[in-house]
Motif scaffolding. Structure first.
Motif, mmCIF file in Angstrom:
data_model
loop_
_atom_site.group_PDB
_atom_site.id
_atom_site.type_symbol
_atom_site.label_atom_id
_atom_site.label_comp_id
_atom_site.label_asym_id
_atom_site.label_seq_id
_atom_site.Cartn_x
_atom_site.Cartn_y
_atom_site.Cartn_z
ATOM 1 N N VAL A 781 0.838 -1.194 0.000
ATOM 2 C CA VAL A 781 0.000 0.000 0.000
ATOM 3 C C VAL A 781 0.875 1.246 0.000
ATOM 4 C CG1 VAL A 781 -1.713 1.331 1.279
ATOM 5 C CG2 VAL A 781 -1.908 -1.159 1.161
ATOM 6 N N TYR A 782 0.580 2.132 -0.950
ATOM 7 C CA TYR A 782 1.157 3.475 -0.949
ATOM 8 C C TYR A 782 0.107 4.436 -0.408
ATOM 9 C CZ TYR A 782 2.446 8.119 -2.630
ATOM 10 O OH TYR A 782 2.737 9.459 -2.699
ATOM 11 N N HIS A 783 0.536 5.313 0.508
ATOM 12 C CA HIS A 783 -0.330 6.357 1.039
ATOM 13 C C HIS A 783 0.473 7.642 1.056
ATOM 14 C CE1 HIS A 783 -2.986 8.606 3.714
ATOM 15 N NE2 HIS A 783 -3.873 7.632 3.650
ATOM 16 N N SER A 784 -0.106 8.711 0.533
ATOM 17 C CA SER A 784 0.642 9.956 0.394
ATOM 18 C C SER A 784 1.161 10.482 1.714
ATOM 19 C CB SER A 784 -0.225 11.020 -0.291
ATOM 20 O OG SER A 784 -1.419 11.233 0.434
ATOM 21 N N SER A 785 0.467 10.181 2.830
ATOM 22 C CA SER A 785 0.931 10.645 4.139
ATOM 23 C C SER A 785 2.205 9.937 4.581
ATOM 24 C CB SER A 785 -0.162 10.421 5.189
ATOM 25 O OG SER A 785 -1.301 11.180 4.899
ATOM 26 N N LEU A 786 2.507 8.769 3.997
ATOM 27 C CA LEU A 786 3.717 8.015 4.343
ATOM 28 C C LEU A 786 4.886 8.379 3.445
ATOM 29 C CD1 LEU A 786 2.131 4.461 4.852
ATOM 30 C CD2 LEU A 786 2.419 6.293 6.520
ATOM 31 N N GLY A 787 4.598 8.844 2.245
ATOM 32 C CA GLY A 787 5.659 9.206 1.320
ATOM 33 C C GLY A 787 6.104 8.052 0.457
ATOM 34 N N ASN A 788 7.055 8.333 -0.445
ATOM 35 C CA ASN A 788 7.453 7.330 -1.440
ATOM 36 C C ASN A 788 8.549 6.387 -0.971
ATOM 37 O OD1 ASN A 788 9.973 8.726 -1.796
ATOM 38 N ND2 ASN A 788 8.971 10.114 -3.252
ATOM 39 N N THR A 789 8.994 6.522 0.281
ATOM 40 C CA THR A 789 10.010 5.596 0.797
ATOM 41 C C THR A 789 9.431 4.599 1.789
ATOM 42 O OG1 THR A 789 10.599 7.079 2.614
ATOM 43 C CG2 THR A 789 11.787 7.356 0.530
ATOM 44 N N LYS A 790 8.114 4.656 1.987
ATOM 45 C CA LYS A 790 7.491 3.747 2.934
ATOM 46 C C LYS A 790 6.314 3.025 2.278
ATOM 47 C CE LYS A 790 8.632 5.957 7.328
ATOM 48 N NZ LYS A 790 8.095 6.497 8.619
ATOM 49 N N ALA A 791 6.090 1.825 2.743
ATOM 50 C CA ALA A 791 4.921 1.054 2.332
ATOM 51 C C ALA A 791 4.377 0.354 3.557
ATOM 52 C CB ALA A 791 5.275 0.039 1.250
ATOM 53 N N ILE A 792 3.138 -0.071 3.445
ATOM 54 C CA ILE A 792 2.486 -0.749 4.549
ATOM 55 C C ILE A 792 1.671 -1.897 3.968
ATOM 56 C CG2 ILE A 792 0.460 0.770 4.536
ATOM 57 C CD1 ILE A 792 0.614 0.706 7.640
ATOM 58 N N ASN A 793 1.636 -3.021 4.642
ATOM 59 C CA ASN A 793 0.963 -4.199 4.117
ATOM 60 C C ASN A 793 -0.523 -4.159 4.423
ATOM 61 O OD1 ASN A 793 3.385 -5.230 3.200
ATOM 62 N ND2 ASN A 793 3.744 -6.442 5.062
ATOM 63 N N LEU A 794 -1.346 -4.423 3.414
ATOM 64 C CA LEU A 794 -2.782 -4.472 3.625
ATOM 65 C C LEU A 794 -3.194 -5.733 4.375
ATOM 66 C CD1 LEU A 794 -5.427 -2.915 2.871
ATOM 67 C CD2 LEU A 794 -5.632 -4.502 0.948
ATOM 68 N N ASN A 795 -2.425 -6.788 4.248
ATOM 69 C CA ASN A 795 -2.800 -8.086 4.810
ATOM 70 C C ASN A 795 -2.266 -8.307 6.216
ATOM 71 O OD1 ASN A 795 -0.414 -8.377 2.742
ATOM 72 N ND2 ASN A 795 -0.012 -9.866 4.365
ATOM 73 N N GLY A 880 -4.794 -3.202 13.083
ATOM 74 C CA GLY A 880 -5.118 -3.520 11.701
ATOM 75 C C GLY A 880 -5.940 -2.454 11.009
ATOM 76 N N TRP A 881 -6.435 -2.803 9.825
ATOM 77 C CA TRP A 881 -7.165 -1.888 8.943
ATOM 78 C C TRP A 881 -8.639 -1.907 9.331
ATOM 79 C CZ3 TRP A 881 -4.527 0.686 4.882
ATOM 80 C CH2 TRP A 881 -3.196 0.300 4.698
ATOM 81 N N LYS A 882 -9.011 -1.064 10.294
ATOM 82 C CA LYS A 882 -10.359 -1.079 10.861
ATOM 83 C C LYS A 882 -11.339 -0.364 9.935
ATOM 84 C CE LYS A 882 -8.709 -3.324 14.253
ATOM 85 N NZ LYS A 882 -8.512 -2.810 15.589
ATOM 86 N N VAL A 883 -12.462 -1.011 9.669
ATOM 87 C CA VAL A 883 -13.435 -0.541 8.690
ATOM 88 C C VAL A 883 -14.771 -0.261 9.380
ATOM 89 C CG1 VAL A 883 -14.598 -1.033 6.504
ATOM 90 C CG2 VAL A 883 -12.305 -1.970 6.943
ATOM 91 N N ALA A 901 -12.189 -5.734 9.737
ATOM 92 C CA ALA A 901 -10.830 -5.294 9.430
ATOM 93 C C ALA A 901 -10.367 -5.967 8.151
ATOM 94 C CB ALA A 901 -9.882 -5.627 10.585
ATOM 95 N N TRP A 902 -9.814 -5.183 7.232
ATOM 96 C CA TRP A 902 -9.366 -5.697 5.942
ATOM 97 C C TRP A 902 -8.317 -6.794 6.077
ATOM 98 C CZ3 TRP A 902 -8.630 -0.540 2.741
ATOM 99 C CH2 TRP A 902 -9.858 -0.214 2.117
ATOM 100 N N ASP A 903 -7.576 -6.791 7.164
ATOM 101 C CA ASP A 903 -6.424 -7.688 7.258
ATOM 102 C C ASP A 903 -6.699 -8.977 8.023
ATOM 103 O OD1 ASP A 903 -4.958 -6.847 10.298
ATOM 104 O OD2 ASP A 903 -6.543 -5.635 9.417
ATOM 105 N N VAL A 904 -7.922 -9.183 8.529
ATOM 106 C CA VAL A 904 -8.234 -10.427 9.237
ATOM 107 C C VAL A 904 -9.566 -10.970 8.737
ATOM 108 C CG1 VAL A 904 -6.937 -9.834 11.317
ATOM 109 C CG2 VAL A 904 -9.349 -9.203 11.135
ATOM 110 N N ASN A 905 -9.762 -12.274 8.911
ATOM 111 C CA ASN A 905 -11.002 -12.901 8.442
ATOM 112 C C ASN A 905 -12.062 -12.966 9.529
ATOM 113 O OD1 ASN A 905 -9.930 -14.850 10.115
ATOM 114 N ND2 ASN A 905 -10.280 -16.559 8.704
ATOM 115 N N GLU A 906 -11.837 -12.302 10.665
ATOM 116 C CA GLU A 906 -12.745 -12.422 11.794
ATOM 117 C C GLU A 906 -14.089 -11.765 11.524
ATOM 118 O OE1 GLU A 906 -10.502 -10.752 14.952
ATOM 119 O OE2 GLU A 906 -9.105 -12.438 15.065
#
Length: 965
Positions: A781-795, A880-883, A901-906
């Motif tokens: 995942v790219y997010h503009s608040s993190l910038g182009n040197t950081k990434a974060i896993n959706l899973n 995690g990715w709370k929805v 949450a996008w990252d868990v099957n619960e």
């Protein structure tokens, strides 16, 4: 006009679809200002409707009366009020003790308007229909307290001939009055009416808007419009006959004599019925009889009793006769009901107390219904420069038409105006007078505890506001919001941390001085004025964050007061040329999505293990994200570029699966349809239609359609070159691009190296999700608040990681985005979901956690919100990715919002990583507010990103605004 609701009278046909309301009346419990009226006649105390628009100022402050009637000893009363928990309740003492109901919904939005309709109908057949509440056109059916079964037969205190109040509850005083603004108040005496009589869903914006009531204020007809008067006769003494048919079941016609058998005969002009004839009698000292056309029943006991089922005519030929049967006893007749409607004598009662108070002019106490039911002003003290009636309006400047935003020093356009925000202020700030006045107390704390921000801002245009201050406070412009400000300008000290070129100096000022601040969002300039003279400016400021009008102190420990005017009151001085007051009409961006529901949608369904079509969207989806709410099943990501039957799961790294042959069942997703999708017959543990009876939530997104391999704005192309996707080092193999909504789906085959890929959009993306669909690899995942040197896993719940090879150390451009050389970009097929900010539709940003509450201004009322912790002290699997969305939680509640949450099957709010104790989040008309400080959402020292999609823009193209939630 909307469809009439069960048990309610429909509005008239051919009603106008819009109403411009010129303003609203300001109420402040510190001033004890309210309206009062004592009716000269008793109205219908069993059936009546109240409709009003309100905008709140102060929250959680004891209880606040909106409408109240009470005798001097408080032995009986009727009250509609907001409680200390910000819930709305209907209180009745006499027919029911304590609250008749209190909503589960909380009313904590202070930036926009609520429309409320309360219907009391004691003649209704079911308890649920005897007291009903509608907010913004929808009926409230969830109550934290529901005692409507206790209403019984006794009439309300409302419509009795005792003092009635708006924003007051006699005999109480102080801190129990309403704080905020009220507009467009109707009482319809004697009729149970639905919200469609007073508002409508604007087809241009899909928001609830005002319209003028065009029905009758007096119920004078029955039986096809024939006015009738009751004819009550008796062979003996008849008591209180004049009140027998006023709709009040406590009134009666009574036969009473110790010497002879007495009867009471009701013989009106002919009244036809087709369903049934009912009668309401008190038993008295013996059981009476009721006879009509040879049909006899015993109606005693204080309840409705059916005399005859079928069709017939009540008339002098076939009257209704009440008989006590013995000489020394008596009977009481309280009401007659025909086909479910209580008979009201058109010459005796119902409608006498109806009124209409627009509250948008200085004669706000004068009834405009034509019935002359005027009110009395209590403690109002408005002046020409500080009026009681503000231009703050629920209708917008021009409902249904383009906004008019001109202003002079004496008038401004009706619209929704900002105030200082009680949800975005320091802990030592107190707001009063409709949140336009501020006071701060001395403190050993820092200056941030004595700040306050406006409720909303703009992204383009030129705006002006005025303020009078004590010597310790300053008019300011600040970026971010209270919980995350990073730059500001102080007028008093002349300091600048926004960048740009500063000139002038902060001048001293006193309480007699008028300060003003003007923001030019287009040319990036800010100007400060003292008594209409420019004293300080910053030109070409460089901050990229949202700018707000703000109120600050010069130093920590200072006290001070200030009074603000954003244009809802006449300005002291004419604004500089080209500058406007800030409101929902003038703050409208140059381009804004008219209806977000044409591009993004949230819906729910119940699985059935069979073919199932869902058609709840206003568009054909190109991306569907689905989760089983009741069972720990995997997420399903389906898109039109890969094909409807191709599934990815964001909670796992698995490669793409074809749902017809991998053990998950035939046809998990069969097709993307015109207004939704069709599911197949799942037989395995998939997410979309299994097991039968489980609830599911699905998020749908419209991109560029699927007419061909490459699609741009619903036009299909056979090649990437024909679609204009030629700007990168790799040619996409498929795409669906929606330039208006800022969302594209792009597929390509990697070449085992860094690559540049065309995304088809016209603005640099701010949120990108990438997945290798052929291998078991992480979602990046790219997010503009993190910038182009950081990434974060959706899973996963992991924090953001720093590595230049995620995005090749290159930010997206208006045409392309870059990927680096790592294990996730091999010679395999990839898919990317790509978004950029669109005013009024979607926004991707960040905020700093706090130890208290956090408010984030989005510029729209959200439909879907995703929050992810990304930096600070690690919070583990809970980060995690709370929805959260607007369909599983249709209104704000005092407790925890439902989460997946996008990252868990619960399942929803289940398992070990979605805590049921975290996530008190309010969706508001202009953003969201986090009320607790649990680590996955809001904790000091931690940083969070958010992804938000809109239900409605805070400022739309037509001068209106989203409704308060």
């Amino acid at each position: 006009m909307g469809v009439a609701l069960p048990g309610l009278q429909a509005g008239l046909l051919n009603q106008s679809s819009a109403q411009v309301i010129d303003g609203s009346l300001k109420f402040d419990d510190d001033s004890l200002n309210y309206l009062s009226r004592t009716p000269s006649s008793v109205g219908n105390r069993n059936t009546w409707t109240l409709s009003w628009w309100m905008k709140r100022s102060r929250l959680s402050n004891n209880f606040q009366t909106i409408f109240g009637v009470c005798d001097s000893g408080a032995s009986y009363y009727t009250q509609l009020r907001l409680g200390s928990a910000d819930k709305l309740s209907y209180q009745e003492k006499g027919s029911a003790n304590g609250p008749v109901f209190e909503t589960s919904m909380v009313f904590r939005d202070t930036s926009a308007w609520y429309h409320c309709v309360f219907v009391f109908n004691n003649t209704a057949a079911s308890n649920d229909e005897k007291a009903r509440l509608y907010v913004n056109g929808s009926e409230i059916t969830s109550f934290s307290t529901d005692n409507r079964s206790q209403i019984g037969s006794t009439a309300t205190a409302w419509n009795n001939n005792v003092q009635h109040n708006i924003s007051h509850m006699r005999p109480y005083s102080g801190n129990f009055d309403f704080d905020g603004q009220i507009s467009n108040v109707y009482l319809i005496d004697g009729q149970a009416l639905g919200p469609e009589n007073f508002g409508y869903t604007d087809p241009l914006t899909n928001t609830w808007r005002p319209k003028k009531y065009e029905g009758t204020f007096t119920q004078t007809s029955f039986n096809n419009g024939t006015t009738w008067s009751s004819s009550l006769t008796s062979n003996g003494t008849l008591q209180n006959a004049g009140n027998a048919f006023d709709g009040d079941l406590s009134s009666r016609a009574q036969t009473q004599s110790p010497a002879a058998d007495k009867t009471l005969t009701f013989a009106p002009p002919a009244i036809n019925f087709t369903q049934k004839l009912e009668v309401y009698c008190d038993q008295g000292s013996a059981v009476p009889t009721a006879t009509w056309n040879g049909n006899t029943v015993n109606p005693g006991g204080g309840a409705w009793v059916t005399v005859y089922t079928g069709s017939g005519t009540l008339s002098s030929t076939h009257p209704l006769v009440i008989d006590t049967e013995t000489a020394s006893q008596y009977a009481t007749l309280k009401g007659v009901r025909i086909d479910g409607e209580v008979l009201i004598d058109g010459l005796n009662g119902s409608g006498v107390n109806s009124f209409y108070l627009p509250m948008d002019n200085d004669d706000f106490h004068i009834d405009k219904s034509g019935k002359g039911n005027n009110w009395t002003k209590q403690n109002f003290s408005g002046t020409s420069i500080d009026p009681d009636v503000l231009k703050d309006s629920p209708s917008g400047a021009v409902s249904g038409g383009r906004a008019q935003t001109g202003i002079t020093t004496t008038s401004s356009a009706p619209s929704n105006y900002p105030t200082l925000n009680p949800l975005s202020k320091g802990s030592r700030v107190t707001l009063t007078n409709g949140n336009l006045e501020l006071a701060s107390s001395a403190s050993s704390g820092n200056a941030a505890t004595m700040e306050a921000y406006a409720t909303f801002t703009a992204s383009s245009g030129k705006f002006y506001a005025e303020v009078t201050n004590s010597s310790n406070r300053t008019a300011s412009v600040s970026s971010g919001t209270y919980s995350g400000a990073s730059a500001s300008i102080y007028s008093g000290g002349g300091s600048n941390s926004l960048g740009g070129t500063a000139s002038g100096s902060g001048a001293s000022f006193t309480t007699s001085d008028f300060l003003a601040v003007a923001i030019d969002f287009d040319d990036k300039n800010v100007y400060f004025y003292k008594n209409n003279t420019l004293i300080y400016s910053v030109t070409g400021y460089t901050t990229e964050l949202d700018l707000f009008f703000a109120d600050r102190v010069n130093s920590s420990g200072s006290t001070g007061t200030s009074k603000w005017n954003f244009g809802q009151k006449p300005f002291k001085y004419a604004p500089p040329q080209g500058f406007l007051p800030l409101n929902s009409a003038s703050a409208r961006p140059e381009t804004v999505i008219k209806r977000s529901d044409q591009f993004v949608g949230v819906t729910t369904y119940t699985s059935n293990n069979n073919t199932l079509s869902v058609s709840d969207y206003q568009f054909q989806p190109d991306l569907l994200v689905i989760k089983n709410r009741d069972t720990a099943n995997h997420w399903g990501w389906f898109d039109s570029v890969r094909g409807a039957n191709k599934q990815l799961s964001s909670n796992r790294t698995n490669a793409e699966s074809t749902t017809s042959g991998d053990g998950y069942g035939t046809g998990t997703m069969n097709s993307f349809d015109r207004n939704g999708f069709t599911l197949g017959n799942d037989v395995g543990s998939n997410v979309t239609n299994y097991p039968s009876g489980d609830g599911h939530v699905v998020y749908g997104f419209n991109a560029g359609g699927n007419k061909n391999t490459f699609n741009v704005d619903d036009v299909g192309y056979a090649s990437a070159a024909a679609a204009g996707l030629t700007g990168g080092s790799i040619t996409p193999t498929g795409a669906s691009v929606g330039t208006r909504q800022g969302f594209s789906i792009v597929k390509w085959t990697a070449t085992n190296g860094a690559a540049i890929i065309s995304h088809g959009l016209k603005i640099p993306p701010t949120f990108i999700v990438v997945k290798d669909i052929d291998s078991s690899t992480f979602w990046q995942v790219y997010h503009s608040s993190l910038g182009n040197t950081k990434a974060i896993n959706l899973n996963s719940a992991n924090e953001a990681s720093t590595a230049t090879n995620h995005w090749n150390n290159t930010s997206p451009t208006s045409t392309t985005f870059s990927v680096g050389l790592n294990s996730n970009y091999l010679t395999e097929d990839h898919i990317a979901y790509i978004w950029h900010d669109v005013p009024g539709l979607q926004k991707f940003g960040s905020y700093a956690g706090s130890s208290g509450t956090t408010f984030v201004n989005l510029g729209f009322r959200p439909a879907l919100l995703v929050i992810k912790f990304y930096d600070g002290t690690d919070v583990g699997s809970h980060a995690g990715w709370k929805v959260i969305d607007n369909q599983r939680n249709k209104f704000n509640i005092s407790g925890i919002m439902q989460k997946v949450a996008w990252d868990v099957n619960e399942a929803e709010n289940g398992g070990t990583t979605i805590s049921t104790s975290e996530g008190k989040v309010d969706f508001l008309s202009n953003g969201f507010r986090i009320l607790d400080n649990h680590s996955p959402f809001n904790t000091s020292g931690r940083s969070y990103i958010y992804m938000a999609w809109a239900e409605a823009p805070a400022s739309n193209l037509y001068g209106g605004q989203s409704n308060a939630r």
